[in-house]
Design a protein around this motif. Structure first.
Motif, PDB file in Angstrom:
ATOM      1  N   LEU A  81     -72.963  18.264   7.149  1.00  0.00           N
ATOM      2  CA  LEU A  81     -72.722  18.517   5.726  1.00  0.00           C
ATOM      3  C   LEU A  81     -74.028  18.788   4.983  1.00  0.00           C
ATOM      4  O   LEU A  81     -75.052  18.154   5.254  1.00  0.00           O
ATOM      5  CB  LEU A  81     -72.022  17.326   5.071  1.00  0.00           C
ATOM      6  CG  LEU A  81     -70.644  16.948   5.629  1.00  0.00           C
ATOM      7  CD1 LEU A  81     -70.073  15.763   4.865  1.00  0.00           C
ATOM      8  CD2 LEU A  81     -69.692  18.118   5.593  1.00  0.00           C
ATOM      9  N   SER A  82     -73.943  19.690   4.033  1.00  0.00           N
ATOM     10  CA  SER A  82     -75.099  20.023   3.200  1.00  0.00           C
ATOM     11  C   SER A  82     -75.294  18.956   2.125  1.00  0.00           C
ATOM     12  O   SER A  82     -74.463  18.064   1.950  1.00  0.00           O
ATOM     13  CB  SER A  82     -74.870  21.377   2.518  1.00  0.00           C
ATOM     14  OG  SER A  82     -73.817  21.260   1.562  1.00  0.00           O
ATOM     15  N   GLU A  83     -76.391  19.100   1.380  1.00  0.00           N
ATOM     16  CA  GLU A  83     -76.665  18.169   0.284  1.00  0.00           C
ATOM     17  C   GLU A  83     -75.503  18.119  -0.699  1.00  0.00           C
ATOM     18  O   GLU A  83     -75.056  17.053  -1.108  1.00  0.00           O
ATOM     19  CB  GLU A  83     -77.928  18.575  -0.492  1.00  0.00           C
ATOM     20  CG  GLU A  83     -79.190  18.587   0.333  1.00  0.00           C
ATOM     21  CD  GLU A  83     -79.567  19.989   0.802  1.00  0.00           C
ATOM     22  OE1 GLU A  83     -78.668  20.850   0.972  1.00  0.00           O
ATOM     23  OE2 GLU A  83     -80.760  20.222   1.010  1.00  0.00           O
ATOM     24  N   LYS A  84     -75.008  19.301  -1.077  1.00  0.00           N
ATOM     25  CA  LYS A  84     -73.926  19.381  -2.059  1.00  0.00           C
ATOM     26  C   LYS A  84     -72.648  18.749  -1.524  1.00  0.00           C
ATOM     27  O   LYS A  84     -71.957  18.027  -2.249  1.00  0.00           O
ATOM     28  CB  LYS A  84     -73.663  20.833  -2.446  1.00  0.00           C
ATOM     29  CG  LYS A  84     -72.588  20.967  -3.514  1.00  0.00           C
ATOM     30  CD  LYS A  84     -72.278  22.407  -3.820  1.00  0.00           C
ATOM     31  CE  LYS A  84     -71.221  22.566  -4.878  1.00  0.00           C
ATOM     32  NZ  LYS A  84     -70.080  21.677  -4.812  1.00  0.00           N
ATOM     33  N   GLU A  85     -72.338  18.990  -0.270  1.00  0.00           N
ATOM     34  CA  GLU A  85     -71.127  18.417   0.309  1.00  0.00           C
ATOM     35  C   GLU A  85     -71.203  16.886   0.365  1.00  0.00           C
ATOM     36  O   GLU A  85     -70.209  16.208   0.098  1.00  0.00           O
ATOM     37  CB  GLU A  85     -70.892  18.994   1.709  1.00  0.00           C
ATOM     38  CG  GLU A  85     -70.528  20.468   1.666  1.00  0.00           C
ATOM     39  CD  GLU A  85     -70.628  21.145   3.010  1.00  0.00           C
ATOM     40  OE1 GLU A  85     -69.824  22.078   3.239  1.00  0.00           O
ATOM     41  OE2 GLU A  85     -71.502  20.769   3.829  1.00  0.00           O
ATOM     42  N   ARG A  86     -72.379  16.353   0.687  1.00  0.00           N
ATOM     43  CA  ARG A  86     -72.532  14.895   0.694  1.00  0.00           C
ATOM     44  C   ARG A  86     -72.462  14.333  -0.716  1.00  0.00           C
ATOM     45  O   ARG A  86     -71.884  13.262  -0.938  1.00  0.00           O
ATOM     46  CB  ARG A  86     -73.834  14.488   1.388  1.00  0.00           C
ATOM     47  CG  ARG A  86     -73.825  14.766   2.882  1.00  0.00           C
ATOM     48  CD  ARG A  86     -74.985  14.120   3.596  1.00  0.00           C
ATOM     49  NE  ARG A  86     -76.273  14.382   3.007  1.00  0.00           N
ATOM     50  CZ  ARG A  86     -77.015  15.471   3.230  1.00  0.00           C
ATOM     51  NH1 ARG A  86     -76.581  16.415   4.043  1.00  0.00           N
ATOM     52  NH2 ARG A  86     -78.183  15.618   2.651  1.00  0.00           N
ATOM     53  N   LEU A  87     -73.010  15.044  -1.676  1.00  0.00           N
ATOM     54  CA  LEU A  87     -72.929  14.614  -3.071  1.00  0.00           C
ATOM     55  C   LEU A  87     -71.473  14.559  -3.517  1.00  0.00           C
ATOM     56  O   LEU A  87     -71.050  13.610  -4.189  1.00  0.00           O
ATOM     57  CB  LEU A  87     -73.736  15.548  -3.970  1.00  0.00           C
ATOM     58  CG  LEU A  87     -73.712  15.239  -5.459  1.00  0.00           C
ATOM     59  CD1 LEU A  87     -74.279  13.855  -5.739  1.00  0.00           C
ATOM     60  CD2 LEU A  87     -74.496  16.296  -6.225  1.00  0.00           C
ATOM     61  N   ASP A  88     -70.688  15.560  -3.130  1.00  0.00           N
ATOM     62  CA  ASP A  88     -69.267  15.574  -3.474  1.00  0.00           C
ATOM     63  C   ASP A  88     -68.546  14.358  -2.890  1.00  0.00           C
ATOM     64  O   ASP A  88     -67.715  13.744  -3.565  1.00  0.00           O
ATOM     65  CB  ASP A  88     -68.599  16.859  -2.975  1.00  0.00           C
ATOM     66  CG  ASP A  88     -69.037  18.097  -3.744  1.00  0.00           C
ATOM     67  OD1 ASP A  88     -69.630  17.953  -4.844  1.00  0.00           O
ATOM     68  OD2 ASP A  88     -68.816  19.213  -3.249  1.00  0.00           O
ATOM     69  N   ILE A  89     -68.882  13.979  -1.666  1.00  0.00           N
ATOM     70  CA  ILE A  89     -68.279  12.793  -1.049  1.00  0.00           C
ATOM     71  C   ILE A  89     -68.650  11.548  -1.815  1.00  0.00           C
ATOM     72  O   ILE A  89     -67.805  10.683  -2.075  1.00  0.00           O
ATOM     73  CB  ILE A  89     -68.700  12.681   0.433  1.00  0.00           C
ATOM     74  CG1 ILE A  89     -68.014  13.767   1.260  1.00  0.00           C
ATOM     75  CG2 ILE A  89     -68.380  11.292   0.995  1.00  0.00           C
ATOM     76  CD1 ILE A  89     -68.483  13.831   2.696  1.00  0.00           C
TER      77      ILE A  89
END
Length: 95
Positions: A81-89
């Motif tokens: 997962l990218s930074e943005k995807e982890r932030l969304d989680i």
């Protein structure tokens, strides 16, 4: 081993004082340890497709993602997962 997760010219992206419950043994078995950090810490705006492809084949992906979420890793591709995807989680988890 830890340097492979470091961004060039910055303080290490990995926190050595915070270890996931299973330890950090997964890092030595992870495919990223064999390919280098360039795929996993691309320049801003660059594609993370290759990193995600490598992560998709890696058996250590769940441990890597768990580590990144537990330690609030904000740079690079971790556990597929990218930074943005982890932030969304993280945002969804705080609801």
């Amino acid at each position: 081993m830890i340097e492979r997760f470091s961004l060039p010219g910055t303080i290490s992206a990995m926190h050595t004082d915070t270890i996931s419950p299973g330890g950090l043994d997964w890092q030595t078995q992870a495919l990223c340890a064999q390919t280098g950090a360039d795929f996993f810490f691309p320049e801003p705006g660059s594609s993370v497709r290759e990193a995600k492809r490598i992560c998709g084949m890696c058996e250590m992906r769940p441990a890597c993602l768990e580590y990144a979420l537990a330690n609030d890793e904000r740079f690079g591709v971790w556990g597929g997962l990218s930074e943005k995807e982890r932030l969304d989680i993280r945002r969804l988890g705080n609801r």
